[in-house]
Design an enzyme around this catalytic site. Sequence first.
Site, short mmCIF file in Angstrom:
data_model
loop_
_atom_site.label_atom_id
_atom_site.label_comp_id
_atom_site.label_asym_id
_atom_site.label_seq_id
_atom_site.Cartn_x
_atom_site.Cartn_y
_atom_site.Cartn_z
N ARG A 1 -19.89 -30.46 -40.60
CA ARG A 1 -19.78 -29.69 -39.80
C ARG A 1 -18.65 -28.71 -39.96
O ARG A 1 -17.61 -29.22 -40.33
CB ARG A 1 -19.72 -30.24 -38.13
CG ARG A 1 -21.09 -30.59 -37.77
CD ARG A 1 -21.94 -29.59 -37.73
NE ARG A 1 -23.25 -30.09 -36.89
CZ ARG A 1 -24.42 -30.31 -37.78
NH1 ARG A 1 -24.40 -30.07 -38.96
NH2 ARG A 1 -25.42 -30.71 -36.82
N HIS B 1 -25.60 -23.63 -44.84
CA HIS B 1 -26.12 -24.69 -44.17
C HIS B 1 -27.40 -24.99 -44.29
O HIS B 1 -28.46 -25.09 -43.63
CB HIS B 1 -25.92 -24.30 -42.56
CG HIS B 1 -25.71 -25.35 -41.73
ND1 HIS B 1 -24.98 -25.81 -40.50
CD2 HIS B 1 -26.31 -26.66 -41.85
CE1 HIS B 1 -25.19 -26.87 -40.11
NE2 HIS B 1 -26.28 -27.52 -40.74
C1 GLV Z 1 -27.97 -29.87 -39.97
O1 GLV Z 1 -26.78 -29.58 -39.91
C2 GLV Z 1 -28.39 -31.05 -39.03
O2 GLV Z 1 -27.83 -31.55 -38.07
O3 GLV Z 1 -29.54 -31.54 -39.47
#
Ligand code: GLV
Length: 311
Positions: A226, A274
Amino acid sequence: MRLIVNSGGPQAIEEWRAQFRIFAPELDVVGWHENVDPATIDYALVWAPDTGRLATFPNLKLIISAGAGVDHILADPHLPRHLSIARMVTSRTQTEMAEYVLTSALMLTRNLKRVVDNQARRRWEIFDSLRVAADVRVGIMGLGHLGIASAQLLSRVGFPVSGWSRGASKLEGLPSYAGQAQFNDFLHQTDLLVCLLPATDATKGILNTATLSQLPRGASLINAGRGAHMVEQDIINALDSGHLHQAVLDVFEHEPLPESSPLWTHPGIIITPHCAAIPDRKERARHTALLIEANECGEPLPNIYDPQRGY
Ligand code: GLV
């Protein structure tokens, strides 16, 4: 039985419905944006729900995260705390993450960022000494399903792999370190640090100057955990000083990463949006249908968020 879906926006709802027709034909699937009686909602499949909305469903039985993490759900101060939250961890999530980490590790090992930058400048540069996987000691922080799958794949390809977790997890057949007491020992023997930790109060900002300075000079970093794990300026400083060689970053404090961020143009950083592990809607509908069926039968559910552990 009614499921409300908040993932992919209104434009995704028809695809969600089509997928659920395959895996749970009896399920009535409604979109987050649709005007429905809140009392009719049994299940919610969500990513970053609007503040307070989940609390308006009086008969909700289970919250299902559309991703592996739950921080985007916990961010809601009105979250109905008595409900379980199931994390979306499928075998496909594990494969996608493991392949992301492997791809990034090989790019870093072969200095591919520099090669691509050179191409943009029509520059023919030969590097003196090539490294192979066996030369790069990989240290994986976070030994959940994603960390273990990544460790196994990298190890099969020839990277010497070790792992670290806050509690005593084990990496079968590979060296593992646990807790604050062994953190520095773990870092000292890591040429490529991979962060796959969950976002908790205890892991916030863990990728900072103090941590990075324990790595051998010239080490690299992959963060697919994260954005909250990173102190972004500390990473830039470590790259600028040469202590850190390169970084592959998939997650950021602010997403989408603002155009003004210096991370975009840093020569030592590869940015991905991401996207490390996002199973497609078919896979997530299949998994959600299994969770709902198991919950209806009163069976235990896999990967339930544990407030004690924080993930
Ligand atoms: C992505 O970051 C997830 O939590 O799947």
